[in-house]
Design a protein around this motif. Structure first.
Motif, PDB file in Angstrom:
ATOM      1  N   GLU A   1      -7.310   3.342  -5.268  1.00 54.45           N
ATOM      2  CA  GLU A   1      -7.951   3.461  -6.576  1.00 54.45           C
ATOM      3  C   GLU A   1      -8.774   4.739  -6.685  1.00 54.45           C
ATOM      4  OE1 GLU A   1     -10.072  -0.207  -6.879  1.00 54.45           O
ATOM      5  OE2 GLU A   1      -8.328  -1.332  -7.611  1.00 54.45           O
ATOM      6  N   ALA A   2      -9.349   5.192  -5.555  1.00 54.02           N
ATOM      7  CA  ALA A   2     -10.126   6.437  -5.575  1.00 54.02           C
ATOM      8  C   ALA A   2      -9.243   7.629  -5.935  1.00 54.02           C
ATOM      9  CB  ALA A   2     -10.794   6.660  -4.219  1.00 54.02           C
ATOM     10  N   ARG A   3      -7.960   7.530  -5.643  1.00 52.49           N
ATOM     11  CA  ARG A   3      -7.029   8.611  -5.992  1.00 52.49           C
ATOM     12  C   ARG A   3      -6.437   8.418  -7.388  1.00 52.49           C
ATOM     13  NH1 ARG A   3      -6.138  11.888  -1.760  1.00 52.49           N
ATOM     14  NH2 ARG A   3      -4.443  12.924  -2.888  1.00 52.49           N
ATOM     15  N   GLY A   4      -6.788   7.305  -8.035  1.00 49.98           N
ATOM     16  CA  GLY A   4      -6.302   7.062  -9.383  1.00 49.98           C
ATOM     17  C   GLY A   4      -4.856   6.631  -9.439  1.00 49.98           C
TER      18      GLY A   4
ATOM     19  N   PRO B   1      -0.381  -0.485  13.318  1.00 54.50           N
ATOM     20  CA  PRO B   1      -1.278   0.686  13.362  1.00 54.50           C
ATOM     21  C   PRO B   1      -0.611   1.977  12.918  1.00 54.50           C
ATOM     22  CG  PRO B   1      -1.664  -0.702  15.270  1.00 54.50           C
ATOM     23  CD  PRO B   1      -0.474  -1.288  14.561  1.00 54.50           C
ATOM     24  N   ARG B   2       0.654   2.183  13.305  1.00 55.19           N
ATOM     25  CA  ARG B   2       1.309   3.444  12.915  1.00 55.19           C
ATOM     26  C   ARG B   2       1.528   3.513  11.409  1.00 55.19           C
ATOM     27  NH1 ARG B   2       7.405   2.661  15.446  1.00 55.19           N
ATOM     28  NH2 ARG B   2       8.143   1.063  13.973  1.00 55.19           N
ATOM     29  N   ASP B   3       1.811   2.356  10.780  1.00 57.18           N
ATOM     30  CA  ASP B   3       1.961   2.338   9.320  1.00 57.18           C
ATOM     31  C   ASP B   3       0.623   2.569   8.635  1.00 57.18           C
ATOM     32  OD1 ASP B   3       4.680   1.859   9.499  1.00 57.18           O
ATOM     33  OD2 ASP B   3       4.445  -0.315   9.431  1.00 57.18           O
ATOM     34  N   LEU B   4      -0.428   1.964   9.192  1.00 56.08           N
ATOM     35  CA  LEU B   4      -1.761   2.172   8.630  1.00 56.08           C
ATOM     36  C   LEU B   4      -2.160   3.637   8.722  1.00 56.08           C
ATOM     37  CD1 LEU B   4      -4.460   1.177   7.501  1.00 56.08           C
ATOM     38  CD2 LEU B   4      -5.147   0.594   9.839  1.00 56.08           C
ATOM     39  N   GLU B   5      -1.880   4.247   9.862  1.00 51.45           N
ATOM     40  CA  GLU B   5      -2.228   5.668  10.044  1.00 51.45           C
ATOM     41  C   GLU B   5      -1.516   6.533   9.015  1.00 51.45           C
ATOM     42  OE1 GLU B   5      -2.820   8.707  13.775  1.00 51.45           O
ATOM     43  OE2 GLU B   5      -1.104   7.346  13.835  1.00 51.45           O
ATOM     44  N   GLN B   6      -0.244   6.235   8.752  1.00 51.51           N
ATOM     45  CA  GLN B   6       0.508   7.009   7.773  1.00 51.51           C
ATOM     46  C   GLN B   6      -0.068   6.854   6.373  1.00 51.51           C
ATOM     47  OE1 GLN B   6       3.178   5.361   5.594  1.00 51.51           O
ATOM     48  NE2 GLN B   6       3.903   7.275   4.692  1.00 51.51           N
ATOM     49  N   ILE B   7      -0.459   5.629   6.014  1.00 55.46           N
ATOM     50  CA  ILE B   7      -1.040   5.386   4.695  1.00 55.46           C
ATOM     51  C   ILE B   7      -2.386   6.098   4.563  1.00 55.46           C
ATOM     52  CG2 ILE B   7      -2.011   3.610   3.176  1.00 55.46           C
ATOM     53  CD1 ILE B   7       0.145   1.707   4.203  1.00 55.46           C
ATOM     54  N   LEU B   8      -3.204   6.027   5.594  1.00 55.36           N
ATOM     55  CA  LEU B   8      -4.499   6.711   5.552  1.00 55.36           C
ATOM     56  C   LEU B   8      -4.307   8.219   5.390  1.00 55.36           C
ATOM     57  CD1 LEU B   8      -6.461   4.770   8.341  1.00 55.36           C
ATOM     58  CD2 LEU B   8      -6.631   4.486   5.862  1.00 55.36           C
TER      59      LEU B   8
ATOM     60  N   ARG C   1      -1.765   9.717   3.881  1.00 53.05           N
ATOM     61  CA  ARG C   1      -1.323   9.983   2.508  1.00 53.05           C
ATOM     62  C   ARG C   1      -2.466   9.818   1.512  1.00 53.05           C
ATOM     63  NH1 ARG C   1       4.252   9.678   1.475  1.00 53.05           N
ATOM     64  NH2 ARG C   1       5.336  10.585   3.262  1.00 53.05           N
ATOM     65  N   TYR C   2      -3.399   8.924   1.819  1.00 52.28           N
ATOM     66  CA  TYR C   2      -4.551   8.725   0.939  1.00 52.28           C
ATOM     67  C   TYR C   2      -5.652   9.764   1.180  1.00 52.28           C
ATOM     68  CZ  TYR C   2      -2.875   4.119  -0.652  1.00 52.28           C
ATOM     69  OH  TYR C   2      -2.161   3.096  -1.225  1.00 52.28           O
ATOM     70  N   GLY C   3      -5.453  10.603   2.180  1.00 52.09           N
ATOM     71  CA  GLY C   3      -6.431  11.661   2.450  1.00 52.09           C
ATOM     72  C   GLY C   3      -7.725  11.169   3.059  1.00 52.09           C
ATOM     73  N   VAL C   4      -7.667  10.077   3.812  1.00 58.19           N
ATOM     74  CA  VAL C   4      -8.871   9.537   4.458  1.00 58.19           C
ATOM     75  C   VAL C   4      -9.137  10.350   5.727  1.00 58.19           C
ATOM     76  CG1 VAL C   4      -9.955   7.505   5.471  1.00 58.19           C
ATOM     77  CG2 VAL C   4      -8.370   7.252   3.549  1.00 58.19           C
ATOM     78  N   ARG C   5     -10.239  11.068   5.740  1.00 61.97           N
ATOM     79  CA  ARG C   5     -10.539  11.975   6.846  1.00 61.97           C
ATOM     80  C   ARG C   5     -11.702  11.503   7.725  1.00 61.97           C
ATOM     81  NH1 ARG C   5      -6.122  13.258   5.981  1.00 61.97           N
ATOM     82  NH2 ARG C   5      -5.403  15.004   4.703  1.00 61.97           N
ATOM     83  N   ASP C   6     -12.475  10.554   7.234  1.00 62.14           N
ATOM     84  CA  ASP C   6     -13.635  10.078   8.006  1.00 62.14           C
ATOM     85  C   ASP C   6     -13.155   9.459   9.321  1.00 62.14           C
ATOM     86  OD1 ASP C   6     -15.665   7.994   8.922  1.00 62.14           O
ATOM     87  OD2 ASP C   6     -16.787   8.942   7.290  1.00 62.14           O
ATOM     88  N   VAL C   7     -13.529  10.091  10.453  1.00 55.68           N
ATOM     89  CA  VAL C   7     -13.024   9.679  11.761  1.00 55.68           C
ATOM     90  C   VAL C   7     -13.474   8.260  12.102  1.00 55.68           C
ATOM     91  CG1 VAL C   7     -13.079  10.150  14.238  1.00 55.68           C
ATOM     92  CG2 VAL C   7     -12.904  12.048  12.606  1.00 55.68           C
ATOM     93  N   GLN C   8     -14.746   7.952  11.859  1.00 53.78           N
ATOM     94  CA  GLN C   8     -15.255   6.622  12.188  1.00 53.78           C
ATOM     95  C   GLN C   8     -14.590   5.547  11.344  1.00 53.78           C
ATOM     96  OE1 GLN C   8     -19.563   6.085  12.760  1.00 53.78           O
ATOM     97  NE2 GLN C   8     -19.461   4.280  11.453  1.00 53.78           N
TER      98      GLN C   8
END
Length: 286
Positions: A23-26, A55-62, A64-71
């Motif tokens: 939703e943050a990406r609209g 986990p590998r699918d989650l990583e790919q989605i993150l 694509r969503y541009g989630v950069r926060d390491v923590q």
């Protein structure tokens, strides 16, 4: 509903985060699914917490969503990895309430557990005799059929967490009333208090008795558990149980309130050594 489709705390937590990132990406679900090369149904199942995510699918989605926060990424990846582990609790999924099974899985992966119990011995510390009597007391009052033997075995299996190779740090504040409530009679209580005394000597256990003389205290609303879901207190959840339902609280400000309450209760409770002496005293009186 099959076990694979049931919600769990971890799946709900991941799902809420994925929806917020989308939703943050609209993006609508349909638009996000096209960009992720996934079906809208599968993305909906992830967001609603009805399907475990690899986990590998989650990583790919993150990515694509541009989630950069390491923590933030690491927290979610840890939850995804935990949620796919095999555990003893899976064999109970058709026989026990899903929320109870989910709680046991969180205990098993916890790095630290802090619990308040006012009137009963905590489940992780109950002897077989004590637990059998306690579970039997619910016969005839619950809406759903109650299998005492299955619930007993489930509870005893939960206790593995205390004896494993890498057990969590576990801290209890137990109300003195729990030590005087005659569950099953004198012999059962003697055995139970002896088990508490033995557990209090484990290096990873901090067991304290909240005496009657403590008076009014901030824990009077009832029992709760604070679970560090991932290491180093990076993610904590409070579990609150009642007769008819259980729920989780993980908003940091609310969790902080429970953490402060627990710290206050520890200060009002007897010290570890004095708690052991109180256990010995009560045992000698029975």
């Amino acid at each position: 509903m099959s076990p694979a489709d049931r919600q769990s705390y971890r799946r709900r937590k991941i799902g809420v985060a994925l929806r917020q990132f989308r939703e943050a990406r609209g993006w609508t679900q349909d638009a996000a699914a096209r960009r992720l090369d996934r079906s809208q149904a599968s993305l909906s199942a992830y967001e609603n917490g009805h399907r475990a995510i690899r986990p590998r699918d989650l990583e790919q989605i993150l990515d694509r969503y541009g989630v950069r926060d390491v923590q933030q990424r690491q927290q979610l990846m840890d939850l995804a990895a935990q949620g796919r582990r095999d555990g003893w609790w899976h064999s109970f999924e058709e026989r026990q309430d899903p929320t109870v099974v989910d709680f046991a899985s969180l205990e098993a992966d916890a790095s630290r557990i802090r619990s308040l119990e006012l009137h009963l011995v905590p489940g992780l510390l109950q002897t077989e005799s004590y637990a059998r009597v306690l579970l039997g007391s619910y016969d005839g009052v619950l809406d759903e059929p109650h299998d005492v033997e299955s619930s007993l075995q489930f509870r005893l299996n939960r206790q593995r967490v205390l004896r494993g190779d890498d057990p969590p740090r576990v801290e209890w504040v137990i109300g003195e009333a729990a030590l005087h409530l005659r569950v099953g009679g004198l012999e059962v209580m003697r055995e139970q208090i002896g088990a508490l005394r033995e557990a209090s000597q484990l290096p990873h256990v901090d067991l304290r008795v909240l005496p009657f003389t403590a008076g009014s205290h901030p824990g009077v609303d009832g029992p709760f558990s604070i679970i560090d879901v991932v290491p180093d207190e990076l993610m904590q959840v409070v579990a609150v149980h009642s007769l008819s339902r259980s729920w989780y609280i993980d908003d940091p400000s609310n969790v902080g309130t429970y953490v402060r309450v627990f710290k206050k209760l520890q200060s009002l409770a007897l010290s570890r050594s004095d708690s052991c002496e109180r256990l010995d005293q009560i045992a000698s009186e029975k």
